[in-house]
Structure formats: C-alpha cells, structure tokens
Design a protein around this motif. Structure first.
Motif, PDB file in Angstrom:
ATOM      1  N   GLY A 165      39.347  40.723  33.265  1.00  0.00           N
ATOM      2  CA  GLY A 165      40.247  39.886  32.478  1.00  0.00           C
ATOM      3  C   GLY A 165      41.176  40.668  31.574  1.00  0.00           C
ATOM      4  N   HIS A 166      40.948  41.974  31.396  1.00  0.00           N
ATOM      5  CA  HIS A 166      41.773  42.783  30.488  1.00  0.00           C
ATOM      6  C   HIS A 166      42.137  44.094  31.179  1.00  0.00           C
ATOM      7  N   SER A 167      42.703  43.980  32.368  1.00  0.00           N
ATOM      8  CA  SER A 167      42.962  45.177  33.166  1.00  0.00           C
ATOM      9  C   SER A 167      44.003  46.098  32.535  1.00  0.00           C
ATOM     10  N   TYR A 168      44.827  45.576  31.613  1.00  0.00           N
ATOM     11  CA  TYR A 168      45.814  46.436  30.941  1.00  0.00           C
ATOM     12  C   TYR A 168      45.130  47.508  30.098  1.00  0.00           C
ATOM     13  N   PHE A 189      60.510  48.561  20.456  1.00  0.00           N
ATOM     14  CA  PHE A 189      59.517  47.516  20.753  1.00  0.00           C
ATOM     15  C   PHE A 189      60.197  46.229  21.242  1.00  0.00           C
ATOM     16  N   PHE A 190      61.332  45.890  20.616  1.00  0.00           N
ATOM     17  CA  PHE A 190      62.028  44.656  21.002  1.00  0.00           C
ATOM     18  C   PHE A 190      62.514  44.742  22.450  1.00  0.00           C
ATOM     19  N   PHE A 191      63.219  45.806  22.771  1.00  0.00           N
ATOM     20  CA  PHE A 191      63.806  45.903  24.113  1.00  0.00           C
ATOM     21  C   PHE A 191      62.755  46.081  25.201  1.00  0.00           C
ATOM     22  N   ILE A 192      61.731  46.865  24.928  1.00  0.00           N
ATOM     23  CA  ILE A 192      60.718  47.071  25.966  1.00  0.00           C
ATOM     24  C   ILE A 192      59.900  45.794  26.176  1.00  0.00           C
ATOM     25  N   SER A 193      59.657  45.035  25.090  1.00  0.00           N
ATOM     26  CA  SER A 193      58.941  43.750  25.217  1.00  0.00           C
ATOM     27  C   SER A 193      59.779  42.745  26.002  1.00  0.00           C
ATOM     28  N   LEU A 194      61.076  42.761  25.732  1.00  0.00           N
ATOM     29  CA  LEU A 194      61.975  41.839  26.412  1.00  0.00           C
ATOM     30  C   LEU A 194      62.029  42.125  27.910  1.00  0.00           C
ATOM     31  N   ILE A 195      62.128  43.408  28.249  1.00  0.00           N
ATOM     32  CA  ILE A 195      62.245  43.789  29.664  1.00  0.00           C
ATOM     33  C   ILE A 195      60.978  43.457  30.439  1.00  0.00           C
ATOM     34  N   ILE A 196      59.809  43.854  29.897  1.00  0.00           N
ATOM     35  CA  ILE A 196      58.556  43.579  30.628  1.00  0.00           C
ATOM     36  C   ILE A 196      58.238  42.087  30.602  1.00  0.00           C
ATOM     37  N   LEU A 203      55.038  52.788  25.078  1.00  0.00           N
ATOM     38  CA  LEU A 203      54.366  52.622  26.369  1.00  0.00           C
ATOM     39  C   LEU A 203      53.105  51.768  26.231  1.00  0.00           C
ATOM     40  N   VAL A 204      52.433  51.859  25.078  1.00  0.00           N
ATOM     41  CA  VAL A 204      51.256  51.013  24.840  1.00  0.00           C
ATOM     42  C   VAL A 204      51.678  49.540  24.777  1.00  0.00           C
ATOM     43  N   VAL A 205      52.780  49.252  24.076  1.00  0.00           N
ATOM     44  CA  VAL A 205      53.298  47.877  24.024  1.00  0.00           C
ATOM     45  C   VAL A 205      53.622  47.398  25.435  1.00  0.00           C
ATOM     46  N   PHE A 206      54.271  48.251  26.206  1.00  0.00           N
ATOM     47  CA  PHE A 206      54.593  47.916  27.593  1.00  0.00           C
ATOM     48  C   PHE A 206      53.319  47.606  28.379  1.00  0.00           C
ATOM     49  N   ALA A 207      52.286  48.425  28.201  1.00  0.00           N
ATOM     50  CA  ALA A 207      51.022  48.238  28.935  1.00  0.00           C
ATOM     51  C   ALA A 207      50.364  46.908  28.563  1.00  0.00           C
ATOM     52  N   ILE A 208      50.344  46.585  27.271  1.00  0.00           N
ATOM     53  CA  ILE A 208      49.697  45.352  26.813  1.00  0.00           C
ATOM     54  C   ILE A 208      50.370  44.112  27.409  1.00  0.00           C
ATOM     55  N   LEU A 209      51.692  44.188  27.550  1.00  0.00           N
ATOM     56  CA  LEU A 209      52.440  43.033  28.066  1.00  0.00           C
ATOM     57  C   LEU A 209      52.606  43.045  29.588  1.00  0.00           C
TER      58      LEU A 209
END
Length: 770
Positions: free
Chosen positions: A422-425, A75-82, A121-127
């Motif tokens: 407004g919430h296309s993710y 979660f940390f690394f994928i959040s950081l990258i996106i 992937l869900v975390v990636f999508a949200i961000l």
C-alpha cells in the motif's frame, strides 16, 4: 566525559533545537487543520513544511533565504507535473530520468542545492502513485508550496528573534570537538598507547573539526554582519572563532615523537601527570563549548594556574633527581611539552574572558584578515559548470546516473508489486535516503537504514498492539519526531529508528488498527530499496575511493609544501606581512589533511577487491602525513615569535626539504611541476651542525656542574628552542624522504598491476582469436 555533560551537550546543541523546531513547524498546522476537520484533506501542507525545513543548511542568512525561495518554487512545479502525469507510467519514467539527472547534478553548486535536489526528488516520489493528489494536482501543488512557505516564514521569524543562535550552536560544537581532540591527545601519555588507533581517532576528529570550521567560516566571513557590525555579540563571536583556530593550531603543534617519549619516560609518573592535565584542559574546552551553545557565560571548572604549576613542580623534581649530562636532551623534550601546556592554557583563559561578552574586549578585535580569502569556496551558479560536469569523468554525473537508474528500477518494481503493497513509494524514498556519491557512504547508510527501520518497526508494532490510549500515542509521536530530527544529522541509525516510530504513529491516526499491514509494507519496501541501492552502487558507474587517492595525495603534498615554505620564510625574515599568507596556507594544509584522512577511511569501507593494492603503504603515508603537517605547524610557532634563530641552518634545510616535496610532485605527475622547479633550491649544502656543537658544550657544563637551570615555569632556554627547531627540521626532512620512498613503492606496484592486467587482457584476446 560524564553522562550529565553528554546530556548538557545534547540539550544545548543545534540538533535538539532543530528537532524541536521541526516538530513545532509540522505539528502546529496539523493541530489547526485537525481542529477544523481538514487534516486528511490538506495533509500535503505539513508534508511541504517537513520537506522544506530539511532543505535548510547552516550558513549565511542570504543563502539560506534564497534556498528557501528556490525550494518553494521547485516543490510547486514538481508537484504539479507529477500530479498530472502519475497515471501514465511511461511519462513518470521519463520524468524520473529528467528530474533524477537534473536534481542530482545541481549538487555541483554546493550542499544547499544538493539538499534541495534530494528533497525535491522525495516530494516527487511521495506523489508518484497519486494517493496524495486525490485527483486535484493543482490544489495539491499549491498546498505543498504553502506548507514550504510556512517553514520559510518561521525561518524569517526565528532569524529576527535570535540572529546569533545558530552560529553560537555551531561555535559551541567546534569547541566541544576541540575538547574531544584534546582528550584523544591525552591518551598518548598513558602506558603502552595504541599509536595506530589513536592516530586514526585523531583523523576522524580532524574531519569533524574541518566541517565545523568550514561552516563557521562560511557564516562569519561571507556575512557582512559579522565582518562590519560593531555590536558586542557579533565581534565577540568572531573573536572566539579566531581564538578557537589559534587554540586548534596550538594543540596541533603539541605533536611529539611519542614513541621516543614513551621509551625515555614510559615508566615515570611525569607522563601520567601530563595525561591528567590534558584531560583537565579537555574538560575546560568542553565546558566552554556547552556554555557557548547555551548562550551563557563560561566559568572555569579548575584552577588552571595551580594545576599547571603542579605539572611544572613534578618536572623540576624529576629533573633535579635524574637529569645528567647523558640524558639532558630528553628533559628538553619534557620542557617543550610544558611550554605547549602554558600556551594552550593562556589561550583557553583568553576564550573564557571572551565568553563574558565584555564590550572592551570586543573593541580590541582587529584581526587584519582579508576575510574573503578564508571563506570556503562556493561555486557560482552558471550553466558552464553544469555543462562541464556532463561527462563520465565527473563524479557528480556518475552519481546522478546511479540515482536515476536506481529510481527507475525502484519505480518499475513498485508497479509490479503495487497490488501487494500500500505504500510502494517508500521504495523510492529508501533509495534516495541510502544512495550516496561514495560507495562506502552508501553501504554505511544501507546498514543504518535497515537496522533503524527494522528496530523501529518492531517497537512500533508492540506499542500499537498493546497501547490504545490516543493521548499516549500522540505523546510518543511528538517525542519520536523530535528525537528523529535531533539525531538525523549525526546519528542516522537512531534517527531512522525514531522516524519509523513517528511514521507508524502518524499513519495510525488516519487508519487505526492497520499497523500489521504497515509493518509489512515498511520493512519490505526498505529491503527492496536497500537491495536496489546496493546493486546499483556496486555495478553502475561506481567510483572507488582508490581512484581518488592519488589526487588527494598530490593535493596534500602541494599544500604542505606551500605551508612549509611560508613558515621557513617567516623564520628567516620575520616579515609580519606574511602572517596573512601563513594563516591561509595553514588553513589549506589542515583542510587537505582532513580530506586525505576522509578518503582513506572511505577506502577502508570499499569492497576488498576495490581497495588500493598497497593499503598498508597508503595507511603509512596518511599517518606520517599527519605527523608531517603537525611538525610544520610546530615549526610555525617559532616562526611567529620575534626572536631570531640564526644558529639553525634554516636556509639549507628549507632547500633540501623543498626538493623532496617537488620530487614527490613530479612522481605524482602533478600538472605544471617539472625538474625546473627545483632550480631555486638545488644549490643547497648539507645543513651545518652548530646545534650539536652547542649541545656538546652544554653537556660539558652539566658534567662539570657549571650549568645553571631556571625553575621559572615561563622561561625556556634559547638552546632548548634551537634544539627543538633543528629537530623539527630533521623530522620534516626524514618524513619527506620517507614519503618519497613510499610513493616510489606505491607507483611501482600500481604500474606492475596495470602491466599484469594488460598482459591478461592481451592473452584473453589471443585466446578469443584462436
């Protein structure tokens, strides 16, 4: 089952516990952050908590702990990258391709990493649209990781406080499903039963039982606490699980030729008596399951000895009234059913005693099992396995390609309509929730997601339109969140309904009065995600269940062959050293049966054009395989007794039937199986008819009134046992011969279809050349 029993089952299950745990984990930090006025700024914290708890799967402590640690890092690394790359769509598309393939492919290592990949992937999508990061990617990544760490901390605390809670809940569910299985079996004794429907229901129940038993095996047989620990609780839990396996086998072996039974006794009250008693046994097993889930001692509902005796009395009364030299063999069948009832009753009473957690009973546990052989196989983490799956032949790779394609399409669509939504993710989240490896599962998820979302949106719209009281809305939020995660694992449509409600309530806290826009966004995003998922699952490297059917058939035949062979060896040798091998082969056969049944049920959900050309024959094979495995299991009950059955020509029956199994394997072109494998069995003679001679002798004795019959409930004549063994061997032989015929027809139809397709293709090329 009564409504009260249903409620007890639900309220003591792992699902409601999971829902409460989830709600507490998320709401507590929200309350603290809101108190200090920091909730909106640090909303990524409860988001990390929510995602991380969803990754947790039942299993041994060490594996769950390691999964949490990997989740926090992921979660940390994928959040950081996106967080850094979201302003650049080309970079985001590249990341979707890389992350989509990687996080989907790690599913080859088991359900835990598959879940970790999906949630990452869900975390990636949200961000992915940057609205959560707020220009602070590092801070957001740290907060999400801290939120995931909070869920990990709670997991450690709860495991320390209640180390046996989860295992008891899963064990209780196993007993509850066993009760449901018994309930289905009871319906075979009603007037004019629908055999096809009942066998289908039995298959579904066996699939659920397989899942529970695999979870229990993984926790019990791979956790040193349950193998080595000397506490009363751990040993009793192990004892109850092993007894539940024995109980399932006993129920499974109570298989009868129900059509013949209905023909002979369909108009008699005796079958209704049997039906009633099986329902009583079902209630008792359900009662045990609920008590185990509740961490309470189980107390019997009925006096089982008295109820069983009433069945015996009904049988003896009917036998004295109607049995003659012409129909005495039919009464042997009823006697065998009663003996099965007796054995099932004994096992249920043993489990009731175990539920008292008596230390003396705990010390008596000595299974003699090599537990590692019975634990589910888990793929070890190595890059070779990942590399081997980088091929279009791999189902995991094809699924990864579909997921990645759908996410890229969803992201592109979200960019095109970003100004209008407004919430296309949510499009990406819908795709991840719906897209599954099998088309049938994707289609089912699609319908449930659409139905649950639309219903939840309508109800939420009405609530927010008519209710402005913040306390009531908060209560609805808490209840809907709890129920969402209580139903998420077994009733997805209901879970989505409550999920939509708590999403509406949550967003209303930050943007009061904008629920009209929220309604439009939620419904439209879900429709877009649903459409993309359906199109991709149908056109992008689809895997139709018919293509997997042959492998499942071959595996089923192989496992039944091995199971049958070891049972026959035990019947002839009475070698107790084979008990462990027998139990292993029994487990393998039942798992293979559940997998074959699951494959067929998924095949039914595939598009008509993609179903097997001979669905009727496949259905016939699956149904009769259920009977075949049950008959082998029934035969095994005699193999486990110390008695010898030399009057039955077991050796020649075994050789004849083994030849049938090997012939089926050759037909399916199973690797390593040739005509040479028949050589140890090909010298068989037609089995002798000693049993028929003994039956004719008994017939004369009855006719001349020289035969005497026991009225003791626990006594069954040796002739009845011999007849039952011989009949089982005849039935197993007939079924294997029938399977050979079905396979011949299946394969000839497939070959004919392939030839027709090649001819059409050849004609097409000729036409193109002209």
């Amino acid at each position: 089952m009564t409504t009260i029993t249903d409620l007890k089952k639900f309220m003591t299950s792992q699902y409601i516990y999971y829902g409460i745990r989830m709600t507490f984990s998320v709401v507590l930090p929200c309350i603290i952050l809101a108190y200090f006025g920091m909730l909106k700024e640090y909303f990524a914290f409860p988001l990390g908590t929510l995602m991380a708890i969803n990754v947790d799967q039942p299993g041994p402590f060490v594996r769950r702990r390691n999964t949490f640690i990997l989740t926090i890092l992921s979660f940390f690394f994928i959040s950081l990258i996106i967080g850094f790359s979201y302003p650049y769509p080309i970079l985001v598309v590249a990341e979707i391709i890389i992350f989509g393939m990687f996080f989907s492919l790690i599913g080859v290592y088991g359900t835990r990493l598959a879940s970790l990949g999906s949630l990452s992937l869900v975390v990636f999508a949200i961000l992915s649209d940057g609205h959560f990061a707020g220009g602070k990617p590092v801070e957001t990544a740290i907060i999400i990781a801290l939120g995931a760490s909070w869920s990990f901390l709670l997991f450690l605390i709860m495991t320390k406080i209640s180390p046996y809670l989860l295992i008891k809940q899963i064990l209780g569910e196993n007993f509850i499903e066993l009760g449901n299985y018994l309930k289905i079996k009871s319906k075979f004794y009603l007037d004019h039963p629908n055999f096809d429907t009942l066998y289908q229901n039995l298959m579904t129940s066996q699939i659920h039982l397989k899942k529970h038993q695999e979870n229990l095996r993984e926790i019990l047989f791979t956790t040193r606490r349950f193998i080595n620990e000397s506490t009363t609780t751990s040993r009793i839990i192990m004892l109850m699980f092993l007894k539940s396996i024995d109980l399932f086998e006993q129920i499974f072996t109570s298989q009868q030729n129900y059509k013949t039974l209905q023909e002979k006794f369909g108009q008699k009250k005796i079958l209704l008596n049997f039906h009633k008693y099986i329902l009583i046994l079902s209630e008792e097993v359900l009662n045990i399951g609920i008590a185990v889930q509740s961490n309470q001692k189980a107390y019997p509902i009925y006096n089982l000895d008295r109820e069983l005796m009433s069945c015996h009395k009904a049988y003896f009364k009917l036998r004295n009234k109607e049995m003659s030299h012409e129909n005495f063999q039919d009464f042997m069948m009823l006697r065998q059913i009663l003996m099965n009832f007796t054995e099932i009753t004994k096992k249920i009473k043993t489990i009731y005693r175990a539920s008292s957690y008596d230390p003396k009973l705990a010390k008596s546990l000595s299974s003699g099992l090599d537990y590692e052989r019975f634990a589910p196989k888990v793929e070890k983490f190595n890059f070779k396995l990942l590399r081997l799956n980088m091929s279009l032949k791999s189902l995991h790779f094809r699924h990864a390609v579909r997921i990645t394609t759908a996410l890229v399409m969803g992201y592109v669509v979200s960019l095109l309509i970003f100004e209008h939504l407004g919430h296309s993710y949510w499009i990406l989240i819908a795709i991840l929730a719906i897209q599954k490896p099998a088309f049938s599962n994707t289609k089912e998820r699609n319908l449930m997601r659409l139905g649950g979302t639309f219903a939840g949106a309508v109800v939420s719209f009405a609530i927010l339109y008519y209710i402005q009281d913040s306390n009531i809305l908060l209560a609805i939020l808490l209840v809907s969140m709890t129920l969402c995660y209580a139903f998420i694992k077994n009733k997805y449509a209901i879970a989505v309904f409550f999920m939509t409600m708590y999403v509406f309530m949550s967003f209303n806290i930050f943007s009061p009065g904008k629920f009209q826009d929220l309604f439009k966004d939620r419904v439209l995003d879900t429709l877009i995600g649903s459409a993309i998922s359906l199109v991709v699952s149908y056109f992008v490297l689809p895997v139709w269940e018919r293509t997997q059917n042959k492998n499942h058939l071959a595996q089923m035949i192989k496992k039944n062959k091995e199971y049958f062979y070891v049972v026959c060896q035990m019947l002839m040798d009475k070698d107790e050293d084979k008990i462990q091998v027998f139990k292993e082969k029994r487990k393998d056969a039942i798992i293979a049966l559940a997998n074959l049944s699951d494959n067929f049920q998924k095949m039914i959900s595939d598009p008509k054009a993609q179903q097997h050309l001979a669905m009727r024959r496949v259905h016939q094979f699956v149904n009769t395989t259920q009977l075949l495995t049950a008959y082998i299991a029934s035969l095994s009950m005699y193999a486990q007794k110390r008695e010898n059955y030399t009057e039955v020509d077991i050796e020649n029956w075994m050789k004849k039937i083994m030849c049938n199994f090997i012939e089926m394997q050759i037909l399916l072109e199973e690797e390593g199986v040739t005509e040479k494998d028949k050589s140890p069995f090909i010298d068989y003679k037609e089995p002798s008819d000693k049993i028929e001679t003994l039956l004719q002798k008994r017939k004369r004795e009855i006719l001349e009134k020289e035969a005497s019959f026991s009225t003791h409930p626990d006594q069954i004549s040796k002739l009845s046992q011999l007849k039952s063994i011989n009949e089982l061997l005849v039935l197993i032989n007939n079924l294997t011969e029938g399977h050979l015929k079905i396979l011949h027809k299946l394969l000839s139809q497939e070959n004919h279809s392939d030839t027709s397709a090649k001819i059409k293709l050849s004609n097409l090329f000729k036409f193109a050349e002209k």
